[in-house]
Design a protein around this motif. Structure first.
Motif, short mmCIF file in Angstrom:
data_model
loop_
_atom_site.label_atom_id
_atom_site.label_comp_id
_atom_site.label_asym_id
_atom_site.label_seq_id
_atom_site.Cartn_x
_atom_site.Cartn_y
_atom_site.Cartn_z
N GLU A 1 0.80 -1.23 0.00
CA GLU A 1 0.00 0.00 0.00
C GLU A 1 0.84 1.28 0.00
O GLU A 1 0.30 2.37 -0.16
CB GLU A 1 -0.97 0.01 1.19
CG GLU A 1 -2.00 -1.11 1.16
CD GLU A 1 -2.87 -1.13 -0.08
OE1 GLU A 1 -3.13 -0.06 -0.67
OE2 GLU A 1 -3.28 -2.23 -0.50
N GLN A 2 2.15 1.17 0.17
CA GLN A 2 3.01 2.35 0.14
C GLN A 2 3.09 2.92 -1.27
O GLN A 2 2.72 2.26 -2.24
CB GLN A 2 4.42 2.01 0.63
CG GLN A 2 4.48 1.62 2.07
CD GLN A 2 5.88 1.17 2.48
OE1 GLN A 2 6.78 1.06 1.66
NE2 GLN A 2 6.05 0.90 3.76
N ASP A 3 3.61 4.13 -1.39
CA ASP A 3 3.83 4.72 -2.72
C ASP A 3 4.94 3.97 -3.44
O ASP A 3 5.84 3.40 -2.82
CB ASP A 3 4.21 6.20 -2.60
CG ASP A 3 3.01 7.09 -2.31
OD1 ASP A 3 1.86 6.63 -2.47
OD2 ASP A 3 3.23 8.24 -1.92
N SER A 4 4.89 3.99 -4.76
CA SER A 4 5.91 3.38 -5.60
C SER A 4 7.24 4.10 -5.42
O SER A 4 7.28 5.31 -5.15
CB SER A 4 5.48 3.47 -7.07
OG SER A 4 6.54 3.15 -7.92
N VAL A 5 8.34 3.39 -5.60
CA VAL A 5 9.66 4.03 -5.57
C VAL A 5 9.80 5.00 -6.73
O VAL A 5 10.67 5.87 -6.71
CB VAL A 5 10.82 3.00 -5.59
CG1 VAL A 5 10.79 2.13 -4.34
CG2 VAL A 5 10.78 2.14 -6.84
N TYR A 6 8.95 4.89 -7.74
CA TYR A 6 8.96 5.80 -8.88
C TYR A 6 8.01 6.98 -8.67
O TYR A 6 7.94 7.88 -9.49
CB TYR A 6 8.57 5.07 -10.17
CG TYR A 6 9.57 4.01 -10.56
CD1 TYR A 6 10.78 4.37 -11.13
CD2 TYR A 6 9.31 2.67 -10.31
CE1 TYR A 6 11.72 3.41 -11.47
CE2 TYR A 6 10.25 1.71 -10.66
CZ TYR A 6 11.44 2.08 -11.23
OH TYR A 6 12.35 1.12 -11.56
N GLY A 7 7.24 6.96 -7.58
CA GLY A 7 6.29 8.02 -7.29
C GLY A 7 4.87 7.59 -7.62
O GLY A 7 4.64 6.83 -8.56
N GLY A 8 3.92 8.03 -6.82
CA GLY A 8 2.52 7.70 -7.04
C GLY A 8 2.15 6.37 -6.43
O GLY A 8 2.88 5.78 -5.64
N ILE A 9 0.98 5.88 -6.82
CA ILE A 9 0.44 4.64 -6.26
C ILE A 9 1.27 3.44 -6.70
O ILE A 9 1.60 3.29 -7.87
CB ILE A 9 -1.03 4.45 -6.71
CG1 ILE A 9 -1.90 5.55 -6.13
CG2 ILE A 9 -1.55 3.08 -6.31
CD1 ILE A 9 -3.33 5.53 -6.67
N ARG A 10 1.58 2.58 -5.76
CA ARG A 10 2.26 1.32 -6.08
C ARG A 10 1.19 0.33 -6.53
O ARG A 10 0.16 0.18 -5.88
CB ARG A 10 2.99 0.80 -4.84
CG ARG A 10 3.64 -0.55 -5.06
CD ARG A 10 4.41 -1.01 -3.84
NE ARG A 10 5.67 -0.30 -3.78
CZ ARG A 10 6.36 -0.08 -2.68
NH1 ARG A 10 5.91 -0.50 -1.52
NH2 ARG A 10 7.49 0.56 -2.72
N GLU A 11 1.43 -0.33 -7.64
CA GLU A 11 0.47 -1.33 -8.13
C GLU A 11 0.38 -2.51 -7.18
O GLU A 11 -0.67 -3.12 -7.04
CB GLU A 11 0.87 -1.83 -9.51
CG GLU A 11 0.71 -0.81 -10.59
CD GLU A 11 1.06 -1.37 -11.95
OE1 GLU A 11 0.73 -2.55 -12.22
OE2 GLU A 11 1.64 -0.64 -12.75
#
Length: 106
Positions: A71-81
């Motif tokens: 549920e954390q943000d992606s390391v690339y930014g935004g929602i993590r799939e």
């Protein structure tokens, strides 16, 4: 190689990328009929293609802890799939898709 395209034009989430990119999450040797480990996969790839980021290593498997990571943000930014959970020997894997991603307009 097994991988994923991401960035503009692939889906609504660009992950902060200006261009489309590819990232590899697995590699299988057809001749030897076996999956590569992380180090072997990294070594087999050309330098401009990356493998997915490791966000935790050697943690005890606990559904709540794994769900929190997904549920954390992606390391690339935004929602993590979601996240791929692997056994330490890389022989077993599964993906946990985040609720935030499922609830989004992807």
């Amino acid at each position: 190689f097994y991988g994923e395209l991401f960035g503009p034009g692939i889906q609504p989430f660009t992950y902060g990328q200006a261009t489309t990119n590819v990232i590899v999450f697995d590699a299988y040797d057809l001749k030897q009929k076996r999956w590569y480990g992380k180090a072997e996969t990294d070594m087999a790839l050309p330098g401009f293609i990356e493998t997915v980021h490791t966000i935790a290593w050697g943690i005890e498997f606990d559904r709540n802890s794994i769900k929190a990571l997904a549920e954390q943000d992606s390391v690339y930014g935004g929602i993590r799939e979601g996240i791929v959970v692997r056994s330490m020997d890389w022989k077993k894997a599964g993906k946990l898709v985040s609720d935030r991603y499922l609830a989004s307009n992807h």
